[in-house]
Scaffold this motif. Structure first.
Motif, PDB file in Angstrom:
ATOM      1  N   LEU A  44       0.819  -1.178   0.056  1.00 39.59           N
ATOM      2  CA  LEU A  44       0.033  -0.031   0.090  1.00 39.59           C
ATOM      3  C   LEU A  44       0.780   1.118   0.131  1.00 39.59           C
ATOM      4  N   GLY A  45       0.243   2.324  -0.726  1.00 45.76           N
ATOM      5  CA  GLY A  45       1.024   3.652  -0.624  1.00 45.76           C
ATOM      6  C   GLY A  45       2.526   3.706  -1.487  1.00 45.76           C
ATOM      7  N   GLY A  54     -16.560  -4.868  -5.747  1.00 43.33           N
ATOM      8  CA  GLY A  54     -17.471  -4.236  -4.403  1.00 43.33           C
ATOM      9  C   GLY A  54     -16.569  -3.533  -3.447  1.00 43.33           C
ATOM     10  N   PHE A  55     -15.393  -3.697  -3.202  1.00 38.07           N
ATOM     11  CA  PHE A  55     -14.412  -3.246  -2.418  1.00 38.07           C
ATOM     12  C   PHE A  55     -14.017  -1.827  -3.182  1.00 38.07           C
ATOM     13  N   GLY A 108      -9.062  10.201   5.120  1.00 37.92           N
ATOM     14  CA  GLY A 108      -9.342   8.837   4.648  1.00 37.92           C
ATOM     15  C   GLY A 108      -8.332   7.877   4.723  1.00 37.92           C
ATOM     16  N   TYR A 109      -7.107   8.114   5.041  1.00 40.79           N
ATOM     17  CA  TYR A 109      -5.903   7.193   4.735  1.00 40.79           C
ATOM     18  C   TYR A 109      -6.136   5.971   5.287  1.00 40.79           C
ATOM     19  N   GLU A 110      -6.403   5.874   6.558  1.00 40.57           N
ATOM     20  CA  GLU A 110      -6.269   4.718   7.308  1.00 40.57           C
ATOM     21  C   GLU A 110      -7.732   3.725   6.708  1.00 40.57           C
ATOM     22  N   ALA A 111      -8.619   4.381   6.213  1.00 40.40           N
ATOM     23  CA  ALA A 111     -10.018   3.875   5.963  1.00 40.40           C
ATOM     24  C   ALA A 111      -9.617   3.093   4.593  1.00 40.40           C
ATOM     25  N   SER A 112      -9.000   3.981   3.884  1.00 41.46           N
ATOM     26  CA  SER A 112      -8.418   3.287   2.374  1.00 41.46           C
ATOM     27  C   SER A 112      -7.518   2.090   2.423  1.00 41.46           C
ATOM     28  N   LYS A 113      -6.541   2.157   3.442  1.00 45.08           N
ATOM     29  CA  LYS A 113      -5.899   1.018   3.967  1.00 45.08           C
ATOM     30  C   LYS A 113      -6.714  -0.221   4.366  1.00 45.08           C
ATOM     31  N   ILE A 169      -8.408  -1.938   1.490  1.00 51.64           N
ATOM     32  CA  ILE A 169      -7.524  -2.854   0.803  1.00 51.64           C
ATOM     33  C   ILE A 169      -7.307  -4.134   1.245  1.00 51.64           C
ATOM     34  N   GLN A 170      -6.955  -4.063   2.763  1.00 51.76           N
ATOM     35  CA  GLN A 170      -6.820  -5.035   3.653  1.00 51.76           C
ATOM     36  C   GLN A 170      -7.855  -6.026   3.669  1.00 51.76           C
TER      37      GLN A 170
END
Length: 336
Positions: free
Chosen positions: A4-5, A206-207, A231-236, A239-240
């Motif tokens: 990620l990132g 869906g994700f 929303g950085y933590e939410a996007s991670k 993905i997880q």
């Protein structure tokens, strides 16, 4: 799934296609026309099918590579955008890259279907000599009866014909049995692979829509400032969650099921033994022939006769088109 990132994770894509070579779409027409032009008559049509499926696989492989490059460029484009768009497009690039990886894996499993169909063609070719021998003896007998009706060779040839017909019956029975076995096995490979691939694509889709919810699309007036993106933590986490869903997917938990209606189930029951009245219920043939979870799945690379490199055999047309070996790279982006 890529880390990620880390936009640099896509850099390896530029070199990934080296061992696979360039897809030769211009050769499809030649291969389609020449497939089945040589070899026993019995195997010609199936040989053409095998060649056409090879073209399908090459096309899918090209789509897989280009999908990964699309992921790279989506991430690059988003870098210059606002924080929310930049972060979401980066994560969308991760998902699209994963779709490319799934398509690449699907080609391997599709090849297992194709190789199994190819084995029927080889059996068909082995039956042709017995048919030819029987036909040759029949022609010789007819010719002698016309020219020399009292020739003693006729009796000898008729005895040979009896033996040839017996051999042919055995060969035809084997062909009939093997054709049915391989046909069911081949399309079980394909449908199991299609089912897994489609369900995993649906999971990613869906994700992906969950990621889009992080983009603030509320209209702003000129000079107005949007709220800071958080929303950085939410996007991670999204993905997880997606990665976990893909990893934990098994056939038994498939979301889509194909249930037969009562009428279809009744019509699909065939009598196995007319005397005892036993039937075969086809309504439960939904179970996979073998999958990774059960340890019964055979990788395409280990399947006998696997790969493009064996296509140019005695049943296939000679081609000037460069052959392409399907290579599997070990290099994969490392998860963060």
């Amino acid at each position: 799934m890529p880390g990620l990132g880390e936009k640099a994770r896509y850099a390896s894509l530029r070199n990934r296609s080296g061992t696979k070579g360039t897809n030769s779409l211009s050769g499809h027409t030649f291969r389609h026309k020449s497939a089945g032009a040589f070899g026993p008559d019995l195997a010609k049509k199936l040989s053409q099918l095998v060649k056409m499926e090879k073209n399908v696989m090459r096309s899918m492989e090209l789509v897989s590579r280009e999908r990964m490059e699309v992921a790279q460029h989506l991430s690059i484009w988003g870098e210059a955008c606002d924080d929310d768009v930049s972060d979401v497009t980066d994560k969308l690039g991760v998902l699209i890259y994963e779709i490319g990886e799934l398509e690449d894996q699907f080609v391997d499993r599709y090849d297992q279907y194709r190789v199994t169909i190819k084995s029927i063609r080889n059996i068909e070719a082995s039956v042709q000599p017995s048919r030819d021998r029987k036909q040759k003896i029949t022609d010789q007998i007819a010719q002698l009866k016309y020219k020399e009706p009292n020739s003693p060779k006729i009796v000898v040839l008729e005895q040979e014909l009896v033996r040839a017909e017996a051999e042919s019956l055995v060969a035809e029975a084997q062909l009939s049995n093997i054709t049915r076995e391989k046909l069911k096995a081949a399309f079980t490979y394909q449908f199991d692979a299609l089912r897994e691939h489609s369900e995993k694509i649906a999971i990613i889709a869906g994700f992906g829509k969950h990621l889009l919810e992080l983009v603030d699309d509320t209209p702003v007036t000129p000079g107005e400032t949007r709220n800071a993106y958080d929303g950085y933590e939410a996007s991670k986490a999204i993905i997880q969650d997606c990665e976990d869903a893909l990893t934990n997917w098994v056939t038994q938990n498939a979301a889509v099921s194909s249930k037969l209606s009562t009428r279809a189930r009744t019509l699909s029951q065939r009598r196995k033994n007319a005397t005892r009245g036993e039937g075969v219920d086809l309504s439960h043939q939904d179970q996979p022939l073998g999958d990774r979870e059960s340890g019964l799945w055979i990788p395409a690379s280990e399947h006998q006769g696997n790969g493009y490199e064996e296509e140019e055999d005695e049943l296939d047309a000679p081609s000037t088109v460069a052959t392409e070996t399907r290579g599997r790279e070990e290099e994969r982006p490392v998860a963060a």
